[in-house]
Design a protein around this motif. Structure first.
Motif, short mmCIF file in Angstrom:
data_model
loop_
_atom_site.label_atom_id
_atom_site.label_comp_id
_atom_site.label_asym_id
_atom_site.label_seq_id
_atom_site.Cartn_x
_atom_site.Cartn_y
_atom_site.Cartn_z
N ALA A 1 1.88 3.17 -2.19
CA ALA A 1 1.61 3.74 -3.68
C ALA A 1 2.58 4.90 -4.11
O ALA A 1 3.22 4.91 -5.03
N ARG A 2 2.64 5.88 -3.12
CA ARG A 2 3.63 7.16 -3.46
C ARG A 2 4.87 6.59 -3.69
O ARG A 2 5.72 7.04 -4.60
N ARG B 1 -6.50 -4.25 5.46
CA ARG B 1 -5.94 -4.14 4.12
C ARG B 1 -5.46 -5.37 3.35
O ARG B 1 -4.79 -6.12 3.96
N ARG C 1 -5.76 -3.44 -2.76
CA ARG C 1 -4.54 -2.88 -3.15
C ARG C 1 -4.44 -1.63 -4.15
O ARG C 1 -5.35 -1.65 -5.06
N PRO C 2 -3.61 -0.67 -3.97
CA PRO C 2 -3.40 0.38 -5.23
C PRO C 2 -3.20 -0.60 -6.50
O PRO C 2 -2.73 -1.70 -6.63
N ASP D 1 -4.42 4.80 6.72
CA ASP D 1 -5.58 5.05 6.37
C ASP D 1 -6.65 5.44 7.38
O ASP D 1 -8.03 5.45 7.38
N ALA E 1 -11.38 1.10 -1.59
CA ALA E 1 -10.67 1.99 -0.86
C ALA E 1 -10.96 2.10 0.61
O ALA E 1 -12.18 1.58 0.92
N PHE F 1 0.81 -1.31 -0.07
CA PHE F 1 -0.02 0.06 -0.12
C PHE F 1 0.63 1.22 0.14
O PHE F 1 0.24 2.44 -0.08
#
Length: 250
Positions: free
Chosen positions: A80-81, A197, A223-224, A141, A118, A78
């Protein structure tokens, strides 16, 4: 021959295992990077740097400055960035990138899973499933559940920052946890629904086992999207990919 310098973007069990494998292989010199979000992290083998790079541009500059031959993104599924920054930075520098991601969980007999895209969708669904919720999602989150009108059990390695649900109880603990311990936790706090998640992996699956045994519904956050890079599912595959991508061994 000079060993190939590999940067491992880490923080996961798989990243630590990969660092061990590369540290003991004379073909590679490994540097592991940790985000620094945990006060006392578990340190992998080899060189370690802690803290952010300053986005994709900062990571690209680090790769150039440290003569990096390859990057393995073994961050949390997770993160993602960080993954997006790794894709952009390695493309800019011309350094090969491999993403190491353990497979997600698969629903089995007796599971009562509700998959959502999400955290916001999970927060919207929870009130229809129960009034006492275990938010087993780390701290990233939690803001999506800040307005949830339910009693929430939180668990994190370090106390999470606000905003948090108004009615909550925090357990500060570091896993992995056994199914027996998770079952006891759920019973002690009279949990009615589990939110998790889809991080995958055996080390964090005990809460799902406990929920199944107690007949509890699980809201599983997807997941992203998959990154624009090669993806492998195991440490062994990552080492093999590096050996093929970086020919020549000392």
């Amino acid at each position: 021959m000079t060993p190939h310098h590999v940067l491992v973007l880490g923080g996961t069990h798989e990243a630590r295992r990969l660092a061990i494998a590369l540290h003991h292989d004379p073909a590679f010199a490994v540097t592991s990077s940790l985000a620094g979000r945990v006060a006392v992290p578990r340190l992998p083998c080899g060189d370690v740097r802690i803290g952010g790079f300053g986005g994709a541009a900062g990571l690209a500059a680090w790769l150039r400055g440290h003569r990096t031959d390859a990057v393995v993104d073994a961050t949390h599924p997770f993160a993602a960035r960080m993954t997006a920054n790794a894709v952009a930075a390695t493309a800019a520098v011309g350094v090969p990138l491999i993403v190491l991601r353990r497979p997600g969980w698969i629903e089995g007999p007796g599971d009562r899973w509700h998959r959502v895209p999400a955290a916001a969708a999970a927060a919207a669904l929870v009130p229809r499933l129960g009034a006492r919720v275990f938010l087993a999602i780390g701290s990233g989150d939690l803001a999506a559940f800040a307005r949830l009108d339910a009693w929430c059990l939180l668990r994190a390695v370090d106390p999470p920052p606000p905003p948090l649900p108004a009615r909550h109880h925090l357990v500060v603990a570091r896993g992995p946890f056994t199914a027996d311990a998770e079952r006891a936790l759920l019973r002690e706090h009279r949990v009615e629904v589990l939110v998790a998640r889809d991080s995958g992996g055996e080390l964090t699956a005990a809460k799902l086992v406990a929920a199944r045994e107690l007949g509890l519904p699980v809201v599983l956050i997807a997941r992203p999207p998959a990154p624009d890079a090669p993806v492998v599912a195991s440490v062994e595959e990552a080492v093999a990919w590096l050996a093929a991508a970086l020919p020549g061994r000392p």
